[in-house]
Structure formats: C-alpha cells, structure tokens
Design a protein around this motif. Structure first.
Motif, short mmCIF file in Angstrom:
data_model
loop_
_atom_site.label_atom_id
_atom_site.label_comp_id
_atom_site.label_asym_id
_atom_site.label_seq_id
_atom_site.Cartn_x
_atom_site.Cartn_y
_atom_site.Cartn_z
N THR A 141 0.84 -1.19 0.00
CA THR A 141 0.00 0.00 0.00
C THR A 141 0.88 1.25 0.00
N GLU A 142 0.25 2.41 0.00
CA GLU A 142 1.00 3.67 -0.02
C GLU A 142 1.83 3.86 1.25
N TYR A 143 1.28 3.42 2.39
CA TYR A 143 1.97 3.57 3.68
C TYR A 143 1.56 2.43 4.60
N ILE A 144 2.25 2.33 5.74
CA ILE A 144 1.91 1.36 6.78
C ILE A 144 2.03 2.10 8.11
N GLU A 145 1.15 1.81 9.05
CA GLU A 145 1.21 2.44 10.35
C GLU A 145 2.26 1.74 11.21
N LEU A 146 2.87 2.51 12.10
CA LEU A 146 3.93 1.98 12.96
C LEU A 146 3.47 0.75 13.73
#
Length: 72
Positions: A8-13
């Motif tokens: 995906t565009e980003y991943i959460e910590l």
C-alpha cells in the motif's frame, strides 16, 4: 537492516511492530511505545498510528527496518 515490504501507499507503525512480531496485537503498541524507544528517521516516535512510507527507517532495540514498496 531488515526490509519491511508493503503493498500500500503507507503502513502504520503499530502494523510494522505486529508484522515483525515485536508485539502481538495493536493494543500492545501504545504500551510498547511508552516503555521502549522507537525512532523513525532518527526521531523518537510515540504515536502508534504514525504513517510510514517507502524510504522511512525505523530503529528498535538496535535493529533497523527499512520500509520498501513491494513492486509486483
């Protein structure tokens, strides 16, 4: 340095912590971040929902993780 591949565009910590088996549930992330130093791009991070993008580096317990986009 370990690579964390994302689709995906980003991943959460908190999801990186789960993916790397550092914690087992997202609820543990808040406690983990209070009791342990986690650095994102050499800055101390305490927000479990911090969005991490390809190229970001996370340092946890002298281990470095690099966020990379999985192409393919």
């Amino acid at each position: 340095m370990k690579k964390v591949l994302i689709h995906t565009e980003y991943i959460e910590l908190q999801n990186v912590l789960k993916k790397e088996n550092i914690i087992s549930t997202g609820g543990e992330a808040k406690i983990y971040l209070k009791e342990n130093e986690v650095f994102v791009n050499d800055i101390l991070e305490t927000r479990r929902g911090r969005k991490l993008y390809p190229g970001d580096q996370i340092r946890i317990n002298n281990e470095t993780y690099l966020i990379e986009k999985n192409v393919g």
